[in-house]
Write an enzyme that holds these catalytic residues in place. Structure first.
Site, PDB file in Angstrom:
ATOM      1  N   SER A 124       3.078   4.087  -2.184  1.00 18.70           N
ATOM      2  CA  SER A 124       1.910   3.224  -2.092  1.00 18.70           C
ATOM      3  C   SER A 124       0.881   3.621  -3.136  1.00 18.70           C
ATOM      4  O   SER A 124       0.779   4.796  -3.511  1.00 18.70           O
ATOM      5  CB  SER A 124       1.309   3.395  -0.701  1.00 18.70           C
ATOM      6  OG  SER A 124       0.006   2.868  -0.652  1.00 18.70           O
ATOM      7  N   TYR A 148      -2.147   8.904   6.528  1.00 23.63           N
ATOM      8  CA  TYR A 148      -1.086   7.994   6.091  1.00 23.63           C
ATOM      9  C   TYR A 148      -0.800   8.199   4.596  1.00 23.63           C
ATOM     10  O   TYR A 148       0.350   8.364   4.173  1.00 23.63           O
ATOM     11  CB  TYR A 148      -1.492   6.530   6.355  1.00 23.63           C
ATOM     12  CG  TYR A 148      -0.766   5.549   5.490  1.00 23.63           C
ATOM     13  CD1 TYR A 148       0.576   5.250   5.719  1.00 23.63           C
ATOM     14  CD2 TYR A 148      -1.396   4.950   4.392  1.00 23.63           C
ATOM     15  CE1 TYR A 148       1.254   4.372   4.889  1.00 23.63           C
ATOM     16  CE2 TYR A 148      -0.724   4.080   3.566  1.00 23.63           C
ATOM     17  CZ  TYR A 148       0.598   3.794   3.813  1.00 23.63           C
ATOM     18  OH  TYR A 148       1.278   2.947   2.989  1.00 23.63           O
ATOM     19  N   LYS A 152       2.660   9.682   2.270  1.00 26.95           N
ATOM     20  CA  LYS A 152       3.301   9.095   1.080  1.00 26.95           C
ATOM     21  C   LYS A 152       3.307  10.110  -0.074  1.00 26.95           C
ATOM     22  O   LYS A 152       4.300  10.269  -0.782  1.00 26.95           O
ATOM     23  CB  LYS A 152       2.580   7.808   0.664  1.00 26.95           C
ATOM     24  CG  LYS A 152       2.735   6.663   1.655  1.00 26.95           C
ATOM     25  CD  LYS A 152       4.186   6.213   1.777  1.00 26.95           C
ATOM     26  CE  LYS A 152       4.374   5.118   2.791  1.00 26.95           C
ATOM     27  NZ  LYS A 152       5.793   4.847   3.099  1.00 26.95           N
TER      28      LYS A 152
HETATM   29  O1  LIG Z   1     -10.491  -8.038   7.646  1.00 25.25           O
HETATM   30  C1  LIG Z   1     -10.600  -7.593   6.493  1.00 25.25           C
HETATM   31  C2  LIG Z   1      -9.582  -6.793   5.900  1.00 25.25           C
HETATM   32  C3  LIG Z   1      -9.786  -6.335   4.623  1.00 25.25           C
HETATM   33  N1  LIG Z   1     -10.902  -6.638   3.919  1.00 25.25           N
HETATM   34  C4  LIG Z   1     -11.062  -6.191   2.529  1.00 25.25           C
HETATM   35  O2  LIG Z   1      -9.966  -6.721   1.819  1.00 25.25           O
HETATM   36  C5  LIG Z   1      -9.482  -5.808   0.820  1.00 25.25           C
HETATM   37  C6  LIG Z   1      -8.040  -5.495   1.085  1.00 25.25           C
HETATM   38  O3  LIG Z   1      -7.912  -4.803   2.330  1.00 25.25           O
HETATM   39  P1  LIG Z   1      -6.477  -4.543   3.007  1.00 25.25           P
HETATM   40  O4  LIG Z   1      -6.742  -3.871   4.316  1.00 25.25           O
HETATM   41  O5  LIG Z   1      -5.696  -5.808   3.035  1.00 25.25           O
HETATM   42  O6  LIG Z   1      -5.759  -3.587   1.982  1.00 25.25           O
HETATM   43  P2  LIG Z   1      -6.204  -2.141   1.425  1.00 25.25           P
HETATM   44  O7  LIG Z   1      -6.283  -2.268  -0.042  1.00 25.25           O
HETATM   45  O8  LIG Z   1      -7.372  -1.614   2.126  1.00 25.25           O
HETATM   46  O9  LIG Z   1      -4.979  -1.236   1.890  1.00 25.25           O
HETATM   47  C7  LIG Z   1      -3.673  -1.444   1.407  1.00 25.25           C
HETATM   48  O10 LIG Z   1      -3.473  -0.738   0.237  1.00 25.25           O
HETATM   49  C8  LIG Z   1      -3.638   0.665   0.312  1.00 25.25           C
HETATM   50  C9  LIG Z   1      -3.348   1.226  -1.044  1.00 25.25           C
HETATM   51  O11 LIG Z   1      -4.330   0.905  -1.944  1.00 25.25           O
HETATM   52  C10 LIG Z   1      -2.715   1.260   1.366  1.00 25.25           C
HETATM   53  O12 LIG Z   1      -1.385   1.222   0.922  1.00 25.25           O
HETATM   54  C11 LIG Z   1      -2.829   0.506   2.671  1.00 25.25           C
HETATM   55  O13 LIG Z   1      -1.791   0.920   3.542  1.00 25.25           O
HETATM   56  C12 LIG Z   1      -2.699  -0.975   2.476  1.00 25.25           C
HETATM   57  O14 LIG Z   1      -2.959  -1.622   3.707  1.00 25.25           O
HETATM   58  C13 LIG Z   1     -10.416  -4.598   0.911  1.00 25.25           C
HETATM   59  O15 LIG Z   1     -11.428  -4.751  -0.053  1.00 25.25           O
HETATM   60  C14 LIG Z   1     -11.018  -4.693   2.318  1.00 25.25           C
HETATM   61  O16 LIG Z   1     -12.300  -4.132   2.431  1.00 25.25           O
HETATM   62  C15 LIG Z   1     -11.908  -7.415   4.483  1.00 25.25           C
HETATM   63  O17 LIG Z   1     -12.938  -7.695   3.868  1.00 25.25           O
HETATM   64  N2  LIG Z   1     -11.719  -7.881   5.766  1.00 25.25           N
END
Ligand SMILES: O=c1ccn([C@@H]2O[C@H](COP(=O)(O)OP(=O)(O)O[C@H]3O[C@H](CO)[C@H](O)[C@H](O)[C@H]3O)[C@@H](O)[C@H]2O)c(=O)[nH]1
Length: 337
Positions: A124, A148, A152
């Site tokens: 990841s 988590y 990885k």
């Molecule tokens: O309900 C939500 C969910 C997310 N976000 C925002 O959307 C973006 C993406 O969020 P995600 O939760 O979809 O993804 P992340 O980038 O936070 O996390 C993902 O990428 C990470 C690596 O960068 C890890 O691998 C993790 O497991 C995986 O879920 C972020 O800016 C987050 O703040 C929102 O505004 N509202």
């Protein structure tokens, strides 16, 4: 190749299974169904018209893996099985370390004993922690900001040491950025348990009327519109990256890590706008506080995968949104129907 696919009933695993089968490879799935459904594998069989032998159980169960190797010729493995919720991992670190590392170690030991030494590991972008600069290349500093992510990072370390010690292993770690989308058939897609943690399944459930509004976690980041920027890539492209990696393994011993991302950053507001175009509806949203642990910007430099795996993304974010909407509309309750 006949490929052991762990976590093969999950969101990413099912899409990898389809691409492997469509490329002429065989697939044997091991999945404990802790965050997936048996129905998902039946859908893979429907899409591809090919049978998928499957074993319900844990990769840390040595007897189960021995049975798989006794009953099938296995040439290589793609290891996707694992727990993946960042928030939960901070609350239950021992569960994450035990589960994710035990599974990897047991799998590698069993593969080694049977002389199957080709492995593609689901890693990841989280291994880059809070990146110093973007786009992120594979040589960027590594670090984990939650348990988590640490599983990885440690997983990659275990595999690098294994490849160093036993030079007939061939290992590729694929560092995923943000997989989104669904198979264009509408038969498989992401079906999270409970309230989705990730942005896209949340948006899809709001669009479908299952949830009231998207909570935008912060609009005061140092980004063009203030919301978090990520590198979203279509899950079918991601899945094809695994086929490319497996087919490349034959040429090189040792261990390599590759970014799988589009190379483009998209903000939360841009992602919501893309989904609105796909579903033809307004998506209510409300800006709330930042989510603890989130970073402002994260996107890949995918040039190593482009060059060495002959892989690049071919689907746009608009296509991914259309595919998620097709999946969500046809399966309002996921695989639970
Ligand atoms: O309900 C939500 C969910 C997310 N976000 C925002 O959307 C973006 C993406 O969020 P995600 O939760 O979809 O993804 P992340 O980038 O936070 O996390 C993902 O990428 C990470 C690596 O960068 C890890 O691998 C993790 O497991 C995986 O879920 C972020 O800016 C987050 O703040 C929102 O505004 N509202």
């Amino acid at each position: 190749m006949n490929v052991l696919l762990t976590g093969g009933a999950g969101y990413i695993g099912t899409h990898i299974a389809v691409e492997l089968l469509d490329s002429g490879h065989g697939v044997v799935v091991v999945d404990n169904l802790s965050n997936s459904r048996a129905e998902a594998i039946r859908r893979v069989e429907r899409i591809t018209g090919r049978p998928v032998p499957r074993y319900v159980g844990d990769c840390a169960d040595r007897e189960l893996l021995e049975r798989v190797f006794a009953e099938h010729r296995i040439d290589a493995a793609v290891h996707c099985a694992g727990l993946k919720a960042v928030g939960e991992s901070t609350e239950r670190p021992l569960l994450y370390y035990r589960n994710n590392l035990d599974a990897l170690l047991t799998l590698c030991e069993t593969m080694d004993a049977h002389g199957a030494r080709s492995l593609v590991f689901s890693s990841s972008a989280t291994v880059y922690g809070d990146p110093e600069q973007v786009p992120i290349g594979e040589d960027a500093p590594l670090g984990a900001t939650n348990p988590y992510g640490a599983t990885k990072l440690f997983g990659e370390r275990v595999l690098a040491d294994l490849a160093k010690a036993a030079p007939d292993w061939r290992i590729i770690a694929l560092r995923y950025f943000n997989p989104v989308g669904a198979h264009p058939s509408g038969l498989i897609g992401e079906d999270p348990n409970g309230v989705p943690n990730n942005l896209f399944p949340y948006i899809a459930q709001v669009a479908a009327g299952r949830r009231e509004k998207v909570l935008v976690y912060g609009d005061d980041y140092d980004t063009p519109d203030g919301t978090g920027v990520r590198d979203y890539l279509h899950v079918v492209d991601l899945a094809r990256g695994h086929v490319a990696a497996l087919e490349r393994l034959g040429d090189a011993y040792g261990m390599r890590a590759y970014n799988l991302g589009s190379g483009h950053g998209t903000s939360v507001l841009e992602a919501i706008a893309a989904f609105e175009r796909a579903c033809g509806r307004q998506i209510p949203r409300q800006v709330v506080a930042r989510r603890p642990g989130d970073i402002a910007v994260c996107y890949a430099d995918p040039s190593a995968a482009n060059r060495e795996l002959g892989w690049k993304t071919t689907h746009t974010l608009d296509e991914a949104c259309a595919d998620v909407w097709r999946w969500q509309s046809a399966n309002p309750n996921g695989f639970g129907d």
